[in-house]
Scaffold this motif. Structure first.
Motif, PDB file in Angstrom:
ATOM      1  N   ASP A  71     -12.386  62.404  10.360  1.00  0.00           N
ATOM      2  CA  ASP A  71     -11.322  63.304  10.838  1.00  0.00           C
ATOM      3  C   ASP A  71     -11.750  63.986  12.136  1.00  0.00           C
ATOM      4  O   ASP A  71     -10.947  64.154  13.062  1.00  0.00           O
ATOM      5  CB  ASP A  71     -10.976  64.341   9.779  1.00  0.00           C
ATOM      6  N   PHE A  72     -13.028  64.374  12.222  1.00  0.00           N
ATOM      7  CA  PHE A  72     -13.572  64.986  13.436  1.00  0.00           C
ATOM      8  C   PHE A  72     -13.388  64.042  14.623  1.00  0.00           C
ATOM      9  O   PHE A  72     -12.940  64.453  15.690  1.00  0.00           O
ATOM     10  CB  PHE A  72     -15.056  65.317  13.232  1.00  0.00           C
ATOM     11  N   ALA A  73     -13.746  62.768  14.446  1.00  0.00           N
ATOM     12  CA  ALA A  73     -13.609  61.790  15.532  1.00  0.00           C
ATOM     13  C   ALA A  73     -12.162  61.689  15.986  1.00  0.00           C
ATOM     14  O   ALA A  73     -11.880  61.686  17.193  1.00  0.00           O
ATOM     15  CB  ALA A  73     -14.123  60.424  15.084  1.00  0.00           C
ATOM     16  N   ALA A  74     -11.233  61.623  15.035  1.00  0.00           N
ATOM     17  CA  ALA A  74      -9.814  61.520  15.378  1.00  0.00           C
ATOM     18  C   ALA A  74      -9.346  62.766  16.131  1.00  0.00           C
ATOM     19  O   ALA A  74      -8.628  62.659  17.132  1.00  0.00           O
ATOM     20  CB  ALA A  74      -8.985  61.310  14.117  1.00  0.00           C
ATOM     21  N   GLU A  75      -9.768  63.931  15.681  1.00  0.00           N
ATOM     22  CA  GLU A  75      -9.376  65.181  16.335  1.00  0.00           C
ATOM     23  C   GLU A  75      -9.911  65.260  17.766  1.00  0.00           C
ATOM     24  O   GLU A  75      -9.278  65.850  18.643  1.00  0.00           O
ATOM     25  CB  GLU A  75      -9.890  66.381  15.534  1.00  0.00           C
ATOM     26  N   GLN A  76     -11.078  64.671  17.988  1.00  0.00           N
ATOM     27  CA  GLN A  76     -11.700  64.684  19.317  1.00  0.00           C
ATOM     28  C   GLN A  76     -11.261  63.491  20.168  1.00  0.00           C
ATOM     29  O   GLN A  76     -11.759  63.305  21.274  1.00  0.00           O
ATOM     30  CB  GLN A  76     -13.229  64.670  19.170  1.00  0.00           C
ATOM     31  N   HIS A  77     -10.364  62.665  19.626  1.00  0.00           N
ATOM     32  CA  HIS A  77      -9.861  61.462  20.307  1.00  0.00           C
ATOM     33  C   HIS A  77     -10.996  60.499  20.648  1.00  0.00           C
ATOM     34  O   HIS A  77     -11.031  59.919  21.746  1.00  0.00           O
ATOM     35  CB  HIS A  77      -9.055  61.835  21.556  1.00  0.00           C
ATOM     36  N   LEU A  78     -11.916  60.339  19.698  1.00  0.00           N
ATOM     37  CA  LEU A  78     -13.043  59.425  19.867  1.00  0.00           C
ATOM     38  C   LEU A  78     -12.878  58.221  18.948  1.00  0.00           C
ATOM     39  O   LEU A  78     -12.551  58.369  17.772  1.00  0.00           O
ATOM     40  CB  LEU A  78     -14.358  60.145  19.512  1.00  0.00           C
TER      41      LEU A  78
END
Length: 95
Positions: free
Chosen positions: A58-65
């Motif tokens: 979820d962190f990666a998605a939120e950071q657009h990574l």
């Protein structure tokens, strides 16, 4: 639970009952490689690894990574959860 981005150690952490579960990472331009998952033995069997996996994805998605799951645990988690496959370079050849 709060996911802590420990940039000094390049890892995402969960602090639980005095223990730290974490994922080592490396960021490159528009992607994040998840390298190694570690859950202390004292927390094993309580779903901490799965919770950590969900939170870091979820962190990666939120950071657009885009996600490069080098760690076998994270790769297996993505394989079992189709909603994370579109953001994984191993599942989406367009990334």
């Amino acid at each position: 639970m709060e996911l802590i981005n420990n940039t000094a150690k390049n890892r995402l952490e969960l602090h639980i009952d005095g223990y730290v579960a974490f994922e080592d990472y490396k960021i490159q331009e528009d992607s994040i490689s998840y390298l190694h998952t570690e859950v202390p033995a004292e927390l094993a069997g309580n779903g901490v690894g799965s919770t950590l996996a969900k939170m870091i994805l979820d962190f990666a998605a939120e950071q657009h990574l885009k996600v490069k799951p080098i760690c076998p645990f994270i790769k297996a988690y993505i394989d079992k959860h189709p909603n994370y496959q579109a953001n994984s370079v191993f599942h989406n050849p367009d990334l």
